[in-house]
Design a protein around this motif. Sequence first.
Motif, PDB file in Angstrom:
ATOM      1  N   VAL A  83      68.820   1.233  34.272  1.00  0.00           N
ATOM      2  CA  VAL A  83      67.941   2.056  35.109  1.00  0.00           C
ATOM      3  C   VAL A  83      67.732   1.417  36.499  1.00  0.00           C
ATOM      4  N   ASN A  84      67.757   0.096  36.553  1.00  0.00           N
ATOM      5  CA  ASN A  84      67.592  -0.562  37.859  1.00  0.00           C
ATOM      6  C   ASN A  84      68.901  -0.619  38.662  1.00  0.00           C
ATOM      7  N   ALA A  85      70.024  -0.356  37.987  1.00  0.00           N
ATOM      8  CA  ALA A  85      71.312  -0.387  38.698  1.00  0.00           C
ATOM      9  C   ALA A  85      71.336   0.700  39.774  1.00  0.00           C
ATOM     10  N   HIS A  86      72.152   0.473  40.819  1.00  0.00           N
ATOM     11  CA  HIS A  86      72.305   1.481  41.880  1.00  0.00           C
ATOM     12  C   HIS A  86      73.484   2.378  41.509  1.00  0.00           C
ATOM     13  N   PRO A  87      73.610   3.545  42.061  1.00  0.00           N
ATOM     14  CA  PRO A  87      72.802   4.221  43.081  1.00  0.00           C
ATOM     15  C   PRO A  87      71.446   4.709  42.531  1.00  0.00           C
ATOM     16  N   HIS A  88      70.517   4.887  43.492  1.00  0.00           N
ATOM     17  CA  HIS A  88      69.217   5.476  43.173  1.00  0.00           C
ATOM     18  C   HIS A  88      69.082   6.803  43.920  1.00  0.00           C
ATOM     19  N   LEU A  89      68.356   7.721  43.290  1.00  0.00           N
ATOM     20  CA  LEU A  89      68.167   9.040  43.880  1.00  0.00           C
ATOM     21  C   LEU A  89      66.786   9.161  44.510  1.00  0.00           C
ATOM     22  N   ASP A  90      66.654  10.105  45.433  1.00  0.00           N
ATOM     23  CA  ASP A  90      65.325  10.408  45.974  1.00  0.00           C
ATOM     24  C   ASP A  90      64.608  11.353  44.995  1.00  0.00           C
ATOM     25  N   GLN A  91      63.415  11.781  45.370  1.00  0.00           N
ATOM     26  CA  GLN A  91      62.612  12.636  44.489  1.00  0.00           C
ATOM     27  C   GLN A  91      63.323  13.951  44.144  1.00  0.00           C
ATOM     28  N   SER A  92      64.075  14.498  45.130  1.00  0.00           N
ATOM     29  CA  SER A  92      64.729  15.799  44.905  1.00  0.00           C
ATOM     30  C   SER A  92      65.993  15.668  44.068  1.00  0.00           C
ATOM     31  N   GLY A  93      66.516  14.442  43.960  1.00  0.00           N
ATOM     32  CA  GLY A  93      67.771  14.241  43.234  1.00  0.00           C
ATOM     33  C   GLY A  93      68.981  14.662  44.050  1.00  0.00           C
ATOM     34  N   ARG A  94      68.798  14.940  45.359  1.00  0.00           N
ATOM     35  CA  ARG A  94      69.907  15.432  46.195  1.00  0.00           C
ATOM     36  C   ARG A  94      70.383  14.379  47.189  1.00  0.00           C
ATOM     37  N   ILE A  95      69.703  13.230  47.205  1.00  0.00           N
ATOM     38  CA  ILE A  95      70.129  12.139  48.102  1.00  0.00           C
ATOM     39  C   ILE A  95      70.284  10.878  47.247  1.00  0.00           C
ATOM     40  N   ALA A  96      71.403  10.166  47.437  1.00  0.00           N
ATOM     41  CA  ALA A  96      71.625   8.932  46.668  1.00  0.00           C
ATOM     42  C   ALA A  96      71.835   7.769  47.634  1.00  0.00           C
ATOM     43  N   LEU A  97      71.425   6.596  47.174  1.00  0.00           N
ATOM     44  CA  LEU A  97      71.451   5.406  48.044  1.00  0.00           C
ATOM     45  C   LEU A  97      71.938   4.195  47.256  1.00  0.00           C
ATOM     46  N   ILE A  98      72.774   3.378  47.901  1.00  0.00           N
ATOM     47  CA  ILE A  98      73.072   2.035  47.384  1.00  0.00           C
ATOM     48  C   ILE A  98      72.643   1.035  48.445  1.00  0.00           C
ATOM     49  N   HIS A  99      72.278  -0.157  48.003  1.00  0.00           N
ATOM     50  CA  HIS A  99      71.596  -1.079  48.926  1.00  0.00           C
ATOM     51  C   HIS A  99      71.855  -2.530  48.540  1.00  0.00           C
ATOM     52  N   ASN A 100      72.166  -3.352  49.517  1.00  0.00           N
ATOM     53  CA  ASN A 100      72.143  -4.816  49.365  1.00  0.00           C
ATOM     54  C   ASN A 100      71.004  -5.344  50.206  1.00  0.00           C
ATOM     55  N   GLY A 101      70.279  -6.334  49.701  1.00  0.00           N
ATOM     56  CA  GLY A 101      69.206  -6.926  50.500  1.00  0.00           C
ATOM     57  C   GLY A 101      67.852  -6.697  49.848  1.00  0.00           C
ATOM     58  N   ILE A 102      66.809  -6.900  50.630  1.00  0.00           N
ATOM     59  CA  ILE A 102      65.449  -6.746  50.096  1.00  0.00           C
ATOM     60  C   ILE A 102      64.597  -5.996  51.118  1.00  0.00           C
ATOM     61  N   ILE A 103      63.929  -4.933  50.660  1.00  0.00           N
ATOM     62  CA  ILE A 103      62.992  -4.215  51.536  1.00  0.00           C
ATOM     63  C   ILE A 103      61.635  -4.885  51.358  1.00  0.00           C
ATOM     64  N   GLU A 104      61.206  -5.632  52.374  1.00  0.00           N
ATOM     65  CA  GLU A 104      60.022  -6.471  52.177  1.00  0.00           C
ATOM     66  C   GLU A 104      58.711  -5.683  52.102  1.00  0.00           C
ATOM     67  N   ASN A 105      58.646  -4.544  52.791  1.00  0.00           N
ATOM     68  CA  ASN A 105      57.396  -3.772  52.718  1.00  0.00           C
ATOM     69  C   ASN A 105      57.498  -2.629  51.708  1.00  0.00           C
ATOM     70  N   SER A 106      58.344  -2.805  50.684  1.00  0.00           N
ATOM     71  CA  SER A 106      58.535  -1.704  49.719  1.00  0.00           C
ATOM     72  C   SER A 106      57.262  -1.420  48.923  1.00  0.00           C
ATOM     73  N   THR A 107      56.456  -2.468  48.656  1.00  0.00           N
ATOM     74  CA  THR A 107      55.246  -2.232  47.850  1.00  0.00           C
ATOM     75  C   THR A 107      54.311  -1.279  48.591  1.00  0.00           C
ATOM     76  N   ALA A 108      54.123  -1.532  49.891  1.00  0.00           N
ATOM     77  CA  ALA A 108      53.223  -0.670  50.670  1.00  0.00           C
ATOM     78  C   ALA A 108      53.782   0.748  50.764  1.00  0.00           C
ATOM     79  N   ILE A 109      55.090   0.848  50.999  1.00  0.00           N
ATOM     80  CA  ILE A 109      55.697   2.190  51.120  1.00  0.00           C
ATOM     81  C   ILE A 109      55.572   2.931  49.786  1.00  0.00           C
ATOM     82  N   LYS A 110      55.817   2.188  48.693  1.00  0.00           N
ATOM     83  CA  LYS A 110      55.768   2.825  47.366  1.00  0.00           C
ATOM     84  C   LYS A 110      54.364   3.369  47.080  1.00  0.00           C
ATOM     85  N   LYS A 111      53.370   2.546  47.457  1.00  0.00           N
ATOM     86  CA  LYS A 111      51.981   2.953  47.221  1.00  0.00           C
ATOM     87  C   LYS A 111      51.699   4.296  47.919  1.00  0.00           C
TER      88      LYS A 111
END
Length: 608
Positions: A83-111
């Motif tokens: 489940v943690n493997a990439h690609p990940h989808l957005d809420q609509s399931g119509r956009i997919a993303l793969i990513h290397n690195g770390i999004i440092e402000n992800s906690t705030a954005i997620k909230k």
Amino acid sequence: MCGIVGYVGPKQATPILMEALRRMEYRGYDSAGIAVLNNGGIEIHKAAGKLSVLAGELEGREPVGTTGMGHTRWATHGAPTTVNAHPHLDQSGRIALIHNGIIENSTAIKKALLARGHVFLSETDTEVLAHLIGELYEGNLEEAVAAALRDVDGAYGIVVLSADEPGTLIAARNGSPIVLGLGEGENLVASDQSALLDHTRSVVYLDNGEMAVLSANSYRVRTLTTRQIDKPVNQIEWDLATIERGGFDHFMLKEIFEQPESIENTMRGHLLEETGNVRVYGLKLSDTDAKKVKRIIITACGTSWHSALIGKSMIEELARIPTDVEYASEFRYRNPIVDSETLVIAISQSGETADTLAALLEAKQRGARVLGLVNVVGSTISREVHGGMYLRCGPEIGVASTKAFTSQVVALAMVTLRFARLRTMSLLEGRRYIDALQQLPAQIQQVLDCAPEIEKLASRFDGATNALYLGRGVNFPVALEGALKLKEISYIHAEGYPAAEMKHGPIALIDENMPVVVVAPRDAVHGKIVSNIQEVRARGGKVIAIVNKNDEEISRLAEATFIVPETLDLLTPILTVIPLQLLSYYVAVNRGCNVDQPRNLAKSVTVE
Ligand code: M6R
């Protein structure tokens, strides 16, 4: 660490993505996934574990489609699960993303996204970014990605696709490498050139803050705010054969055996026999500038840090310039003393190591001139330094660094000569050094010809859980390197120690079950290391010694010896390290370990 690939063109994407991911396996990963645009939707397949697991999942139901992307993940946020493997989808399931690195402000954005009703399936920062892009999407993927990235702090290399914009891939980079591969009627994007070589050698390297919009017949590079910028197209110089095993059982063994040629390539065109000097245009260091250098700091990680220690001995001994060696990961957090008379040398095989990159940026900011000794052409570090030298040892695929180490030491020897000839070293001494450097490829070959002897010695590690590596002077870093090689690929705990320091602690560990490897060429400290071997023997320790020919004294004391040819004292590491590389290789093979992709390790460590 993490591999990224994207394809858009006329061919079926799935086999292309899987082959590209295979080519990047050496980087280290713990799960994998692909997404392909199919029938107006996005078909995603993911699996924890090796790529073979994903390949098994796909058997008989390979997604059909000509636009897609694939990813191998090295876990940072969240366990290495499907489940943690990439690609990940957005809420609509119509956009997919793969990513290397770390999004440092992800906690705030997620909230904030949670508060607006978003539901997340994984623990990853990547899924947060996918949702953010989805939220900002108003019919233009490129603009949604740019807008999302303007809100993001951290490091990323990403590829994004949308079911509503078939035939388009968006890529972006900030800190994690992204390279575009330009083909005939098809385009690719990857985190690593090796993923592109089956298709093209024409590449465009993205710089930090840049994005690319790719379709089958066109590409455009832009920043997060401007529509288009011009970028040079580069050609990859190596070919597929250089990233294949060529008859060897493992890449590591192939790379160990390549060293006569790889160090020859490092030196090619730089040695000036007549003047006993070197010419390295890339250093961009005039005589006047070189004379102004009052202090040198060498910064690196892992094996590259070990070569830096050898560089320190060379520079201080021959050029008499005070030289410090710094772990890159520590350097920037300890308010280092650096000024315009300090030269900082960053060493990195991959040219992507996050800690080394951060250290060099810190040094630059503090006014230092920064040189890079880097292997991978076009890598981030090679582009951030003021000058430097490519190692030219060819792609290093095995996670355990071998040929890059010897090339780094050779490169440091050449940098040393450049400074030494301007200060203390005579013409005759300079010529002697050049002569000794030129003999090294044939001498390494002599060592390699005796590999079967080392293979036999490897059985002395049967049942061992600990090993000690000892060396003195310029061979102390070789002891560190031998111990690192053993532990990373055979999982036997090993320590490298200055031989005399052993009596201040590690001597307590010595018993008849612990192999003690002593690096003891006939150099200025030879007499001293003989005494240290006696100390080990007196405690029942079993010594394997790396020596020069006719060393009867050590041969009498050691359980086993391995002979390396003689060279100048400061160049001995280039020869003494070879049997230690071979030893760790054979020990790991005997133990059934995955030599080229040891557990938990990544080839290029692009996170802090
Ligand atoms: O690519 P770099 O030289 O910057 O990598 C530095 C270390 O991560 C690397 O040397 C690592 O220690 C290797 N696994 C050693 O074999």
